[in-house]
Write a protein that holds these residues in place. Sequence first.
Motif, PDB file in Angstrom:
ATOM      1  N   LEU A 159      13.903   6.633  -3.342  1.00 44.73           N
ATOM      2  CA  LEU A 159      13.770   5.462  -3.022  1.00 44.73           C
ATOM      3  C   LEU A 159      13.851   4.861  -4.482  1.00 44.73           C
ATOM      4  O   LEU A 159      14.098   3.503  -4.743  1.00 44.73           O
ATOM      5  CB  LEU A 159      12.072   4.879  -1.322  1.00 44.73           C
ATOM      6  N   CYS A 160      12.405   5.781  -5.355  1.00 44.98           N
ATOM      7  CA  CYS A 160      12.747   4.388  -6.764  1.00 44.98           C
ATOM      8  C   CYS A 160      13.867   4.816  -7.585  1.00 44.98           C
ATOM      9  O   CYS A 160      14.325   3.933  -8.086  1.00 44.98           O
ATOM     10  CB  CYS A 160      11.580   5.100  -7.338  1.00 44.98           C
ATOM     11  N   GLU A 161      14.684   6.101  -7.116  1.00 50.35           N
ATOM     12  CA  GLU A 161      15.926   6.221  -7.933  1.00 50.35           C
ATOM     13  C   GLU A 161      16.776   5.146  -7.330  1.00 50.35           C
ATOM     14  O   GLU A 161      17.297   4.888  -7.553  1.00 50.35           O
ATOM     15  CB  GLU A 161      16.344   7.619  -7.668  1.00 50.35           C
ATOM     16  N   LEU A 200       3.940   7.105  -5.259  1.00 50.68           N
ATOM     17  CA  LEU A 200       4.827   8.040  -5.271  1.00 50.68           C
ATOM     18  C   LEU A 200       4.051   9.389  -5.319  1.00 50.68           C
ATOM     19  O   LEU A 200       4.262  10.224  -6.070  1.00 50.68           O
ATOM     20  CB  LEU A 200       5.094   7.839  -6.931  1.00 50.68           C
ATOM     21  N   ASP A 201       4.241   9.485  -3.930  1.00 44.32           N
ATOM     22  CA  ASP A 201       3.269  10.445  -3.300  1.00 44.32           C
ATOM     23  C   ASP A 201       4.495  11.925  -3.302  1.00 44.32           C
ATOM     24  O   ASP A 201       3.481  13.181  -2.794  1.00 44.32           O
ATOM     25  CB  ASP A 201       3.262   9.924  -2.193  1.00 44.32           C
ATOM     26  N   ASP A 202       5.407  11.347  -3.100  1.00 41.56           N
ATOM     27  CA  ASP A 202       6.701  12.345  -2.758  1.00 41.56           C
ATOM     28  C   ASP A 202       7.811  12.824  -3.274  1.00 41.56           C
ATOM     29  O   ASP A 202       8.416  11.351  -4.055  1.00 41.56           O
ATOM     30  CB  ASP A 202       6.562  13.109  -1.036  1.00 41.56           C
ATOM     31  N   ALA A 203       8.615  13.907  -2.737  1.00 37.94           N
ATOM     32  CA  ALA A 203      10.397  13.280  -2.822  1.00 37.94           C
ATOM     33  C   ALA A 203      11.085  12.280  -2.167  1.00 37.94           C
ATOM     34  O   ALA A 203      11.802  11.573  -3.115  1.00 37.94           O
ATOM     35  CB  ALA A 203      11.387  14.755  -2.878  1.00 37.94           C
ATOM     36  N   ALA A 204      10.380  12.287  -0.546  1.00 40.63           N
ATOM     37  CA  ALA A 204      11.269  11.105  -0.581  1.00 40.63           C
ATOM     38  C   ALA A 204      10.529   9.731  -1.571  1.00 40.63           C
ATOM     39  O   ALA A 204      12.303   8.687  -1.747  1.00 40.63           O
ATOM     40  CB  ALA A 204      10.857  10.914   0.979  1.00 40.63           C
ATOM     41  N   THR A 250      11.069  -1.433  -2.956  1.00 48.35           N
ATOM     42  CA  THR A 250      10.705  -0.559  -1.691  1.00 48.35           C
ATOM     43  C   THR A 250      10.104  -0.370  -0.472  1.00 48.35           C
ATOM     44  O   THR A 250       9.763  -0.287   0.489  1.00 48.35           O
ATOM     45  CB  THR A 250      10.685   0.946  -2.443  1.00 48.35           C
ATOM     46  N   LYS A 251       9.056  -1.896  -0.645  1.00 50.73           N
ATOM     47  CA  LYS A 251       7.816  -2.253   0.473  1.00 50.73           C
ATOM     48  C   LYS A 251       7.300  -1.908   0.351  1.00 50.73           C
ATOM     49  O   LYS A 251       5.883  -1.420   1.013  1.00 50.73           O
ATOM     50  CB  LYS A 251       8.657  -2.684   1.318  1.00 50.73           C
TER      51      LYS A 251
END
Length: 274
Positions: free
Chosen positions: A152-154, A144-148, A195-196
Amino acid sequence: MSGEPDALAIVNQLRDLAADPLNRRAIVQDQGCLPGLILFLDQPNPQVVYSALLAVRYLAECRSNREKMRGELGMMQSLENVMKKTTTPGETKLLASEIYEILKSSSNAVTDQAEQASYRRKTQFFLGATNKRAKTVVLHIDGLDDAARRSLCEEALLKIKGVISFTFQMTVKRCIVRIRSDLKAEALGTAIASTKIMKAQQIVKGEDGDEVMISFEEDAPVEAEQNTDLPDYLPEEESPSKELDKAVSRVGTKQDASGWLNTAANFLTRSFYW
């Protein structure tokens, strides 16, 4: 309602009113409610503090509120105090830290498009966090490194039926998820793994009070019922009033809110301003 309302009853009502996006600006603009919520953050009753934090978290979902909230006397200091207290429960510290980061970042004039999209989707999704049949799961998400990737998590979490709300702490790669009591935490791990590029671990407290990370079994994924008819999540400014009957959660009409705001403000004035 008979008799004089107590602090917990008032803060719970403010919390429920703040859960409705239509009430958030009025609460912050009221001269007594926001200062009262700040005072509630210093209460010895942990239930009052947590409920007040939830109310503040809802209010912070409205971007136009954040500058005033950040500048309100005692707001940032009270949040810091909650985070620093050794007696503060872990979940309460996480919520206070989340609010602190949101309000602190509100001073930045530029927010990238991915961040804006993320907040839009969360605006109405962060409802029902006080569901009595709900439980809280804290996840540490590798990758979980950035907004993108947060987006994906959301996307993955929004698809799970039984997820009530979620908030992110990007600096520590955590996601705090409220789910129905009958939904297994492993289902969240499966969703994140889908999400892979990310993997989740559950954070729990050990017998000695320290945090422990528990990995989900990769060879035994847990599938959950999925939401197949997700609405388009609009920012508050664009949410059409004709769709109110289809909202995720409704806590009362504008007239109800106005009446309760007056009651709350009067109570706070009598209790804290003499």
